[in-house]
Design a protein around this motif. Structure first.
Motif, short mmCIF file in Angstrom:
data_model
loop_
_atom_site.label_atom_id
_atom_site.label_comp_id
_atom_site.label_asym_id
_atom_site.label_seq_id
_atom_site.Cartn_x
_atom_site.Cartn_y
_atom_site.Cartn_z
N HIS A 155 49.30 37.91 53.60
CA HIS A 155 48.29 36.84 53.61
C HIS A 155 46.89 37.38 53.38
CE1 HIS A 155 51.51 34.69 56.12
NE2 HIS A 155 51.46 34.10 54.95
N SER A 156 46.82 38.59 52.91
CA SER A 156 45.55 39.21 52.55
C SER A 156 45.75 39.95 51.23
CB SER A 156 45.08 40.19 53.62
OG SER A 156 44.89 39.55 54.87
N ALA A 157 44.67 40.05 50.46
CA ALA A 157 44.74 40.74 49.18
C ALA A 157 43.38 41.36 48.90
CB ALA A 157 45.12 39.77 48.06
N THR A 158 43.35 42.33 48.02
CA THR A 158 42.07 42.90 47.61
C THR A 158 42.01 42.96 46.09
OG1 THR A 158 42.89 45.19 47.73
CG2 THR A 158 41.84 44.29 49.71
N THR A 159 40.81 42.77 45.58
CA THR A 159 40.53 42.99 44.17
C THR A 159 39.40 44.01 44.08
OG1 THR A 159 39.02 41.10 44.18
CG2 THR A 159 41.27 40.69 43.45
N ARG A 160 39.22 44.61 42.92
CA ARG A 160 38.20 45.65 42.80
C ARG A 160 37.56 45.65 41.42
NH1 ARG A 160 42.21 50.98 43.19
NH2 ARG A 160 44.10 49.92 42.45
N LYS A 161 36.31 46.03 41.41
CA LYS A 161 35.55 46.12 40.17
C LYS A 161 34.39 47.08 40.40
CE LYS A 161 33.57 42.31 39.00
NZ LYS A 161 33.37 40.95 38.45
N ASP A 162 34.24 48.04 39.52
CA ASP A 162 33.17 49.04 39.64
C ASP A 162 33.27 49.72 41.01
OD1 ASP A 162 32.32 48.31 37.09
OD2 ASP A 162 31.03 46.73 37.88
N ASN A 163 32.20 49.69 41.81
CA ASN A 163 32.19 50.34 43.13
C ASN A 163 32.48 49.38 44.27
OD1 ASN A 163 31.30 52.47 41.58
ND2 ASN A 163 29.57 53.00 42.87
N THR A 164 33.05 48.22 43.94
CA THR A 164 33.22 47.16 44.95
C THR A 164 34.68 46.82 45.17
OG1 THR A 164 31.08 46.20 44.34
CG2 THR A 164 32.59 44.80 45.57
N ILE A 165 35.04 46.64 46.45
CA ILE A 165 36.33 46.09 46.84
C ILE A 165 36.06 44.72 47.47
CG2 ILE A 165 38.35 46.30 48.32
CD1 ILE A 165 38.02 49.30 48.24
N TYR A 166 36.78 43.71 47.00
CA TYR A 166 36.71 42.37 47.60
C TYR A 166 37.96 42.18 48.46
CZ TYR A 166 33.15 41.57 44.03
OH TYR A 166 32.04 41.65 43.23
N VAL A 167 37.76 41.99 49.75
CA VAL A 167 38.87 41.79 50.69
C VAL A 167 39.02 40.29 50.92
CG1 VAL A 167 39.81 42.31 52.96
CG2 VAL A 167 38.37 43.99 51.78
N HIS A 168 40.17 39.74 50.51
CA HIS A 168 40.45 38.31 50.67
C HIS A 168 41.41 38.11 51.84
CE1 HIS A 168 38.87 37.16 46.60
NE2 HIS A 168 39.19 38.43 46.33
#
Length: 565
Positions: free
Chosen positions: A350-363
């Motif tokens: 029920h959680s996921a992460t996406t990433r771009k450049d130096n950033t991680i997005y925690v959903h």
């Protein structure tokens, strides 16, 4: 669309430079045109979200496209068993009275744009053989002499997409259950017909960005190598899916979520309602369900093609249009955590992460406990924020990353924490979220499974795959069975969640193995769609759900236990 399981085809290796001797200059291997260039695939992945649109005269019946046609499904060696309930003489003549007086391709495209979708997959021909474009190779088409409408739908759709800057992908079913040569000794004539229609579509409607075939088959069934080479000679930038006998450029899990995969691109194709073509009073997915699917696809490194199905008059049903606009409103705020990202590094239920450049997005789509625990990383978190508004606490140590968000700042749709690192997030190795379900993705066995071939869709593993649309069931002639999960090692847990679609179970117990025996953690007469239970912490490696009684064989969609915090 194919409503059967489509066998996943092994991935085609990327084209690599040809290694020559150290004395000779390197030469590139000639492009065989069977796979898209890496740049084309990357651009397609960047889009992340598209619209699937299925339409045709079948909308007059409210039944499923193709599959409701009451005739044998093809001929000869390509015949598919079964037939639909609409008599064939009725189904095949629907186009003679179908005259959509409110059709407006610009409206369709605007709804896709409002939804934040970056491409449109438009169905021009399904397995029933009816063509929504002005083909010169058959009269069974929307512009045919007996058609009530006499309109080239594809021309309008292509023009609207090109005007709006929306990428256009064509859905074309290479199987044609109505064509007299299909699957017969004259199948070579059908292949010529198929190649001719694909050539028409890639010649007469401007730029096409992709092709979406269906039902698979062998390369020899469609002369696929020659077909792909002809297609990319006409439009070299095409991206093509995996359902034409060749691996193509991406996999296509249907009506289910794809698995986390950083190597092989994929796209979940899923209906907003319960079928591909329009159905009156259909049950459509909630906004929460749509966001869950979109975020999970992106977090697992896949795309989502969400289907809509215009009504007989040509308009997209207002409540479907509104749902798409709601998704678009969410993406306007948080789209930077979806578009042009790649999945990972962390994955979970029920959680996921996406990433771009130096950033991680925690959903965080659903909270289990007060904290989300992520595996440790070698890079340093230099800043963080709560993208969805409010405050968060992030603590990084050598053992884990701990994220806390006050309950009043958690969002029902998705709580997004943005982590800024001191280096690229792309080179972090994938790892499962620590506070995730202990059963997710683990080995599952059962005392009974549904007989093949249907049983392949209801294996024990589907009860722990994180996809509520799939699940496990057992043989239809018994009333009790068990499902056992091996956690891989002893773990301490105190919470369980079970999702049983259709509410058929009439007695159950959940147990953990202790020594040579089993201890009951919770039990009851029914489970239903959303069952959860808490119990004193217990340490065990094996968990078992025992169905004691049921009306008919049930569908256990998900079984998860969570570690004590």
């Amino acid at each position: 669309m194919c409503l059967k399981l489509v066998h996943r085809i092994a991935a085609l290796g990327a084209i690599m430079p040809l290694a020559l001797s150290a004395q000779a200059p390197a030469a590139e291997k000639p492009w065989d045109m069977l796979a898209a260039t890496p740049e084309v695939v990357s651009q397609w992945q960047d889009m992340r979200f598209g619209m699937f649109l299925c339409w045709g005269p079948v909308a007059l019946t409210g039944e499923e496209i193709g599959w409701s046609r009451g005739a044998p499904r093809g001929h000869g060696w390509l015949r598919v068993e079964g037939q639909g309930k609409t008599p064939v003489d009725v189904y095949d003549n629907l186009y003679k009275k179908w005259k959509p007086d409110r059709f407006d391709a610009r409206q369709w495209v605007q709804i896709a744009k409002d939804a934040g979708q970056k491409y449109l997959i438009f169905l021009v021909k399904h397995h029933d053989g009816f063509c929504l474009y002005d083909t010169k190779l058959t009269d069974y088409k929307s512009t045919g002499p007996e058609a009530a409408w006499k309109h080239d739908v594809m021309a309008d759709v292509a023009k609207a997409c090109h005007e709006a800057g929306l990428k256009l992908i064509i859905y074309y079913s290479q199987p044609d259950w109505r064509h007299p040569d299909y699957g017969t000794e004259n199948h070579h004539r059908y292949i010529a017909y198929l190649h001719g229609q694909v050539r028409e579509l890639l010649t007469n409607y401007g730029r096409i960005d992709g092709f979406w075939f269906d039902l698979g088959g062998k390369p020899s069934d469609w002369d696929s190598v020659k077909l792909f080479q002809m297609m990319r000679t006409l439009q070299p930038w095409l991206i093509i899916n995996n359902r034409c006998g060749l691996p193509g450029d991406f996999d296509t899990p249907e009506q289910r979520l794809g698995a986390f995969d950083l190597k092989r691109p994929w796209e979940t194709c899923m209906t907003l309602g319960t079928q591909w073509s329009w159905k009156p009073n259909d049950e459509i997915k909630s906004l929460k369900q749509c966001i869950d699917v979109l975020v999970t696809c992106a977090g697992r490194n896949g795309n989502l093609a969400l289907n809509t199905n215009p009504m007989p008059d040509g308009q997209i049903e207002p409540r479907q249009a509104e749902r798409f606009r709601e998704i678009g409103a969410w993406l306007k705020q948080y789209g930077r955590s979806i578009y042009a990202t790649r999945g990972g590094p962390f994955w979970g239920l029920h959680s996921a992460t996406t990433r771009k450049d130096n950033t991680i997005y925690v959903h965080v789509l659903k909270w289990h406990g007060e904290k989300l625990l992520l595996p440790p990383i070698a890079k340093k978190i230099v800043a963080f924020s709560l993208l969805t508004g409010g405050t968060a606490t992030v603590r990084q140590s050598a053992e884990q990353i701990e994220i806390s968000v006050p309950r009043e700042h958690r969002r029902e749709l998705d709580t997004i924490v943005e982590l800024e690192l001191d280096g690229p997030a792309s080179d972090l190795a994938p790892a499962q979220i620590i506070s995730d379900s202990l059963t997710f993705g683990k080995k599952a066995t059962a005392s009974s499974v549904y007989p093949d071939p249907v049983g392949r869709q209801y294996l024990p593993a589907f009860a722990v795959d994180g996809d509520p649309e799939s699940g496990w069931t057992f043989a239809p002639d018994i009333k009790s069975a068990w499902l056992e999960i091996d956690l891989g090692k002893p773990c301490t847990f105190d919470t369980a969640e079970i999702h049983e679609r259709y509410d058929r179970i009439r007695g159950f117990r959940l147990q953990a193995k202790q020594g040579d025996g089993w201890v009951t953690l919770c039990q009851g007469p029914r489970i239903g769609e959303h069952y959860s239970a808490s119990f004193p912490p217990i340490t065990a490696q094996f968990v078992r759900l025992e169905v004691l009684d049921t009306t008919i064989n049930p569908l256990v969609a998900e079984l998860h236990v969570y570690r004590s915090q």
